[in-house]
Design an enzyme around this catalytic site. Sequence first.
Site, PDB file in Angstrom:
ATOM      1  CE  LYS A 166      -7.796  -4.622  -5.571  1.00  0.00           C
ATOM      2  NZ  LYS A 166      -7.977  -5.664  -6.457  1.00  0.00           N
ATOM      3  CG  HIS A 285      -1.040  -8.299 -13.234  1.00  0.00           C
ATOM      4  ND1 HIS A 285      -1.570  -9.465 -13.497  1.00  0.00           N
ATOM      5  CD2 HIS A 285      -1.387  -8.104 -11.891  1.00  0.00           C
ATOM      6  CE1 HIS A 285      -2.415  -9.767 -12.313  1.00  0.00           C
ATOM      7  NE2 HIS A 285      -2.115  -9.041 -11.336  1.00  0.00           N
TER       8      HIS A 285
END
Length: 394
Positions: A166, A285
């Site tokens: 992040k 994902h």
Amino acid sequence: SVGFKAGVKDYRLTYYTPEYETLATDILAAFRVTPQPGVPPEEAGAAVAAESSTGTWTTVWTDGLTSLDRYKGRCYHIEPVAGEENQYIAYVAYPLDLFEEGSVTNMFTSIVGNVFGFKALRALRLEDLRIPPAYSKTFQGPPHGIQVERDKLNKYGRPLLGCTIKPKLGLSAKNYGRAVYECLRGGLDFTKDDENVNSQPFMRWRDRFLFCAEALYKAQAETGEIKGHYLNATAGTSEEMIKRAVCARELGVPIVMHDYLTGGFTANTSLAHYCRDNGLLLHIHRAMHAVIDRQRNHGIHFRVLAKALRMSGGDHIHSGTVVGKLEGERDVTLGFVDLLRDDFIEKDRSRGIYFTQDWVSMPGVLPVASGGIHVWHMPALTEIFGDDSVLQFG
């Protein structure tokens, strides 16, 4: 004979067959059906069977040129859902010949392609599929599976640890690589591209691949462990996706990543084949899954998407966290986690498993617990998921 007169006819005359004995080669589906007011459940269940196999709204002369009995889907059992009014579980059996071998895409086009917009139904949800060995054996399945992955990584008897880099959008490739190095050097097994990191103006994919590979090798050299970073190969075209996977292989990294629902099953299966042929692990994902699986009475339950992924191919798949949610959800999640990892899964309605599933030694998929978890969740996570899992923080 009954059901072959001109004009609009009831589906249940042809497609509702409660005396049918299912075959070992049939694909079985459990649908949660909410009929429109005034539509009997048998008609609704038969309509689902018809529309997702050979039926159309009337009899056509070409029906006589084939054998409906051989090719039709059959609604063979209907039961009301406990605690819900006007909801039924309709069980449908499809003959194996209705499906192209080795194509998850065709399986879904047939089973859920048309029928969800059907007028006679207020809502429809595909709760579970039983894939017979005769069909699952036409799929390669996961590129490597749990055992081979542990051998490649030389990591045994514990869950694997990872984290997502992040901020997910906005870092330059070099700073992104720095973050990857720090995480891996600090003791994580894996770091991960966020699902929406593809190849944006501030960080093109090849720059990211190069800097992440550098971070990987540096961390490996310093720790003496094998490290991985899920390089997201998802792209606008299948060809571009394979190009990115080729680049990853040439850099010698161990694993790439794909968003299998937004990318599509056809692209996913191609990538899975490439990964097996070239020794890459494949992390999957599930971006977009909630669009399909969130409504309780309409859509497709995630356990079906998980089964489809095991057939299409993937070594890891995101499968929810359970932590801090309702207890009932825990059993259901554990149900499809077992469907991903185990070879033989018994029917167990309390865990949402409608059919006994035999994968006949298809490799297993590691479930990934990801999203909003932190170190205080560790005891719960290890208890729920056990050793064969990836715990993905951040």
